[in-house]
Design an enzyme around this catalytic site. Structure first.
Site, PDB file in Angstrom:
ATOM      1  N   ARG A 101      38.671  16.003  44.006  1.00  0.00           N
ATOM      2  CA  ARG A 101      40.014  16.403  44.455  1.00  0.00           C
ATOM      3  C   ARG A 101      41.055  16.126  43.373  1.00  0.00           C
ATOM      4  O   ARG A 101      41.057  15.088  42.733  1.00  0.00           O
ATOM      5  CB  ARG A 101      40.404  15.635  45.710  1.00  0.00           C
ATOM      6  CG  ARG A 101      41.851  15.952  46.090  1.00  0.00           C
ATOM      7  CD  ARG A 101      42.342  15.337  47.362  1.00  0.00           C
ATOM      8  NE  ARG A 101      41.670  14.167  47.798  1.00  0.00           N
ATOM      9  CZ  ARG A 101      41.592  13.815  49.078  1.00  0.00           C
ATOM     10  NH1 ARG A 101      42.134  14.567  49.998  1.00  0.00           N
ATOM     11  NH2 ARG A 101      40.987  12.706  49.426  1.00  0.00           N
ATOM     12  N   ARG A 155      43.914  10.998  43.059  1.00  0.00           N
ATOM     13  CA  ARG A 155      44.536   9.978  43.912  1.00  0.00           C
ATOM     14  C   ARG A 155      43.903   8.621  43.648  1.00  0.00           C
ATOM     15  O   ARG A 155      42.704   8.526  43.460  1.00  0.00           O
ATOM     16  CB  ARG A 155      44.317  10.359  45.385  1.00  0.00           C
ATOM     17  CG  ARG A 155      45.496  11.046  46.023  1.00  0.00           C
ATOM     18  CD  ARG A 155      45.189  11.652  47.364  1.00  0.00           C
ATOM     19  NE  ARG A 155      44.578  10.771  48.345  1.00  0.00           N
ATOM     20  CZ  ARG A 155      44.339  11.118  49.616  1.00  0.00           C
ATOM     21  NH1 ARG A 155      44.692  12.322  50.028  1.00  0.00           N
ATOM     22  NH2 ARG A 155      43.760  10.295  50.447  1.00  0.00           N
ATOM     23  N   ARG A 192      44.142   6.549  64.158  1.00  0.00           N
ATOM     24  CA  ARG A 192      43.037   6.095  63.329  1.00  0.00           C
ATOM     25  C   ARG A 192      42.398   4.820  63.857  1.00  0.00           C
ATOM     26  O   ARG A 192      41.440   4.338  63.297  1.00  0.00           O
ATOM     27  CB  ARG A 192      43.597   5.782  61.945  1.00  0.00           C
ATOM     28  CG  ARG A 192      43.104   6.710  60.885  1.00  0.00           C
ATOM     29  CD  ARG A 192      43.835   6.292  59.631  1.00  0.00           C
ATOM     30  NE  ARG A 192      43.143   6.722  58.486  1.00  0.00           N
ATOM     31  CZ  ARG A 192      43.459   7.815  57.805  1.00  0.00           C
ATOM     32  NH1 ARG A 192      44.432   8.586  58.198  1.00  0.00           N
ATOM     33  NH2 ARG A 192      42.790   8.133  56.731  1.00  0.00           N
TER      34      ARG A 192
HETATM   35  P1  AP5 Z   1      45.009  10.299  54.390  1.00  0.00           P
HETATM   36  O1  AP5 Z   1      45.764  10.992  53.354  1.00  0.00           O
HETATM   37  O2  AP5 Z   1      45.147  10.716  55.812  1.00  0.00           O
HETATM   38  O3  AP5 Z   1      43.490  10.302  53.923  1.00  0.00           O
HETATM   39  P2  AP5 Z   1      42.133  10.581  54.690  1.00  0.00           P
HETATM   40  O4  AP5 Z   1      42.156  10.631  56.168  1.00  0.00           O
HETATM   41  O5  AP5 Z   1      41.248   9.519  54.138  1.00  0.00           O
HETATM   42  O6  AP5 Z   1      41.818  12.001  54.335  1.00  0.00           O
HETATM   43  P3  AP5 Z   1      41.830  12.723  52.965  1.00  0.00           P
HETATM   44  O7  AP5 Z   1      43.228  13.125  52.604  1.00  0.00           O
HETATM   45  O8  AP5 Z   1      41.071  11.942  51.928  1.00  0.00           O
HETATM   46  O9  AP5 Z   1      40.911  13.960  53.272  1.00  0.00           O
HETATM   47  P4  AP5 Z   1      41.069  15.179  54.274  1.00  0.00           P
HETATM   48  O10 AP5 Z   1      40.152  15.018  55.426  1.00  0.00           O
HETATM   49  O11 AP5 Z   1      42.519  15.458  54.560  1.00  0.00           O
HETATM   50  O12 AP5 Z   1      40.436  16.293  53.363  1.00  0.00           O
HETATM   51  P5  AP5 Z   1      41.159  17.362  52.376  1.00  0.00           P
HETATM   52  O13 AP5 Z   1      41.546  18.557  53.142  1.00  0.00           O
HETATM   53  O14 AP5 Z   1      42.206  16.677  51.567  1.00  0.00           O
HETATM   54  O15 AP5 Z   1      45.322   8.741  54.377  1.00  0.00           O
HETATM   55  C1  AP5 Z   1      45.382   8.013  53.170  1.00  0.00           C
HETATM   56  C2  AP5 Z   1      45.663   6.549  53.487  1.00  0.00           C
HETATM   57  O16 AP5 Z   1      46.917   6.396  54.175  1.00  0.00           O
HETATM   58  C3  AP5 Z   1      44.650   5.861  54.416  1.00  0.00           C
HETATM   59  O17 AP5 Z   1      43.498   5.418  53.711  1.00  0.00           O
HETATM   60  C4  AP5 Z   1      45.494   4.691  54.957  1.00  0.00           C
HETATM   61  O18 AP5 Z   1      45.624   3.671  54.004  1.00  0.00           O
HETATM   62  C5  AP5 Z   1      46.861   5.331  55.133  1.00  0.00           C
HETATM   63  N1  AP5 Z   1      47.029   5.907  56.483  1.00  0.00           N
HETATM   64  C6  AP5 Z   1      47.209   7.222  56.799  1.00  0.00           C
HETATM   65  N2  AP5 Z   1      47.305   7.381  58.125  1.00  0.00           N
HETATM   66  C7  AP5 Z   1      47.168   6.146  58.678  1.00  0.00           C
HETATM   67  C8  AP5 Z   1      47.140   5.653  60.022  1.00  0.00           C
HETATM   68  N3  AP5 Z   1      47.293   6.478  61.064  1.00  0.00           N
HETATM   69  N4  AP5 Z   1      46.965   4.326  60.214  1.00  0.00           N
HETATM   70  C9  AP5 Z   1      46.824   3.474  59.168  1.00  0.00           C
HETATM   71  N5  AP5 Z   1      46.838   3.866  57.871  1.00  0.00           N
HETATM   72  C10 AP5 Z   1      47.001   5.190  57.634  1.00  0.00           C
HETATM   73  O19 AP5 Z   1      39.895  17.742  51.461  1.00  0.00           O
HETATM   74  C11 AP5 Z   1      39.323  16.821  50.555  1.00  0.00           C
HETATM   75  C12 AP5 Z   1      38.825  17.567  49.307  1.00  0.00           C
HETATM   76  O20 AP5 Z   1      37.751  18.442  49.689  1.00  0.00           O
HETATM   77  C13 AP5 Z   1      39.903  18.501  48.692  1.00  0.00           C
HETATM   78  O21 AP5 Z   1      39.733  18.502  47.307  1.00  0.00           O
HETATM   79  C14 AP5 Z   1      39.600  19.884  49.281  1.00  0.00           C
HETATM   80  O22 AP5 Z   1      39.999  20.920  48.420  1.00  0.00           O
HETATM   81  C15 AP5 Z   1      38.065  19.817  49.439  1.00  0.00           C
HETATM   82  N6  AP5 Z   1      37.596  20.581  50.610  1.00  0.00           N
HETATM   83  C16 AP5 Z   1      38.199  20.710  51.824  1.00  0.00           C
HETATM   84  N7  AP5 Z   1      37.438  21.458  52.666  1.00  0.00           N
HETATM   85  C17 AP5 Z   1      36.332  21.808  51.948  1.00  0.00           C
HETATM   86  C18 AP5 Z   1      35.162  22.578  52.281  1.00  0.00           C
HETATM   87  N8  AP5 Z   1      35.002  23.115  53.502  1.00  0.00           N
HETATM   88  N9  AP5 Z   1      34.210  22.722  51.325  1.00  0.00           N
HETATM   89  C19 AP5 Z   1      34.361  22.168  50.077  1.00  0.00           C
HETATM   90  N10 AP5 Z   1      35.457  21.421  49.709  1.00  0.00           N
HETATM   91  C20 AP5 Z   1      36.432  21.247  50.639  1.00  0.00           C
END
Ligand code: AP5
Length: 219
Positions: free
Chosen positions: A128, A161, A89
Site C-alpha cells: 500500500r 504508512r 473495533r
Molecule cells: P485504520 O486506518 O482503520 O486501519 P485498518 O482497520 O487496520 O485498516 P486498513 O486501513 O489497514 O485497511 P482497509 O481494510 O481499510 O483496507 P484498504 O482498503 O486500505 O486504523 C488505523 C489505526 O487507527 C488502528 O490501528 C488504530 O490504532 C486506530 N484506530 C482506528 N479506528 C479505531 C477504533 N475504532 N478504535 C481504536 N483505535 C482505532 O486496502 C489495503 C490495501 O489493499 C490497499 O493498498 C488497497 O489498494 C489494496 N486492496 C484493497 N482491496 C483489494 C483487493 N480486493 N485486491 C487486492 N488489493 C486490494
C-alpha cells in the site's frame, strides 16, 4: 438511505470499498483511521496521542473513540445515512454504538464483513502507498500509480504508512483477533452480519457488497 458498518481485518479493503459505497449511495463515510491520521497531521492533542498508538499497532482508548463517533453521528452529514469504517473495533465500542443508535432511534441495515486470509493481508499492507497530499490509496501489486512514488490524482508524494511495516501489521492482526473478532460475533448474533469474500478483485468485491446492501434494504 442506508446505515452500514464495514468490518474486517487490517488491509481487508474496508477503506477502498466503503469510499465507493459512500460515493455511489450518497452516504457519509466515517473512517476513524482517516480521522485520526488527519488529526495527527494537523498536530492536535488527539492526533499526537493517536499517532504514537497507531505507530505501535495498538488501539486508541475506547472512551476517546466513542466520543469521536458520537460527534461524527451528530453532524448533519450523517443524517443522510452513513458507512462506518474502522468503528466499532471492540465489544465496548459496539455496545456504546448500540446505545447511541437506540438514543437516536436509528437502526443499522447491515454489517458487511470482508473475509481475507492473513497472508494476503500482510502482502497488501506492504504494497500500500498513500498520497501525502490528497490521501489517495494505491497498491504496488493491485493498483500501482502510473509514475513510481507520485500520485496520479494530484502529483503528491506517495508514502508507506508507519503501521504498514511487517512487524506492526502482525501486531495489528493480533489485536484484531483478540479485540475485534468478538465484535464480528456480536453482529452475527444480532443477525446483521453479511459475509463477503474480500479476496476477489476490487470490482467483484464491490458487486457482492452492493448485492448485500440492496438485499438488506429489501429485507
Ligand atoms: P485504520 O486506518 O482503520 O486501519 P485498518 O482497520 O487496520 O485498516 P486498513 O486501513 O489497514 O485497511 P482497509 O481494510 O481499510 O483496507 P484498504 O482498503 O486500505 O486504523 C488505523 C489505526 O487507527 C488502528 O490501528 C488504530 O490504532 C486506530 N484506530 C482506528 N479506528 C479505531 C477504533 N475504532 N478504535 C481504536 N483505535 C482505532 O486496502 C489495503 C490495501 O489493499 C490497499 O493498498 C488497497 O489498494 C489494496 N486492496 C484493497 N482491496 C483489494 C483487493 N480486493 N485486491 C487486492 N488489493 C486490494
Amino acid at each position: 438511505m442506508h446505515r452500514l458498518i464495514i468490518l474486517g481485518p487490517p488491509g481487508a479493503g474496508k477503506g477502498t470499498q466503503s469510499e465507493r459505497l459512500a460515493r455511489d449511495l450518497d452516504l457519509a463515510h466515517v473512517a476513524t483511521g482517516d480521522i485520526l491520521r488527519r488529526a495527527a497531521q494537523d498536530g492536535t492533542d488527539l492526533g499526537r496521542r493517536a499517532a504514537e498508538i497507531m505507530r505501535a499497532g495498538l488501539l486508541v482508548p475506547d472512551d476517546v473513540m466513542i466520543g469521536l463517533i458520537r460527534r461524527e453521528l451528530a453532524a448533519p452529514a450523517a443524517a443522510k445515512g452513513f458507512v462506518l469504517d474502522g468503528f466499532p473495533r471492540t465489544l465496548e465500542q459496539a455496545k456504546a454504538l448500540d446505545a447511541l443508535l437506540a438514543e437516536t432511534g436509528w437502526k443499522l441495515d447491515a454489517v458487511l464483513y470482508l473475509e481475507v486470509p492473513e497472508g494476503e493481508l500482510v502482502k497488501r499492507a506492504a504494497g500500500r502507498r498513500v498520497c501525502k497530499k490528497c490521501g489517495a490509496n494505491y497498491n504496488l501489486l493491485a493498483s500501482p500509480p502510473t509514475r513510481a512514488g507520485i500520485c496520479d490524482a494530484c502529483g503528491g508524494e506517495l508514502y508507506l504508512r508507519d503501521d504498514d511495516r511487517e512487524d506492526t501489521v502482525r501486531r495489528r492482526l493480533e489485536v484484531y483477533r483478540r479485540l475485534t473478532e468478538p465484535v464480528v460475533d456480536h453482529y452475527r448474533s444480532c443477525g446483521l452480519l453479511r459475509r463477503v469474500d474480500g479476496l476477489a478483485p476490487p470490482d467483484a468485491v464491490y458487486r457482492s457488497l452492493l448485492g448485500q446492501v440492496t438485499g438488506a434494504a429489501k429485507a
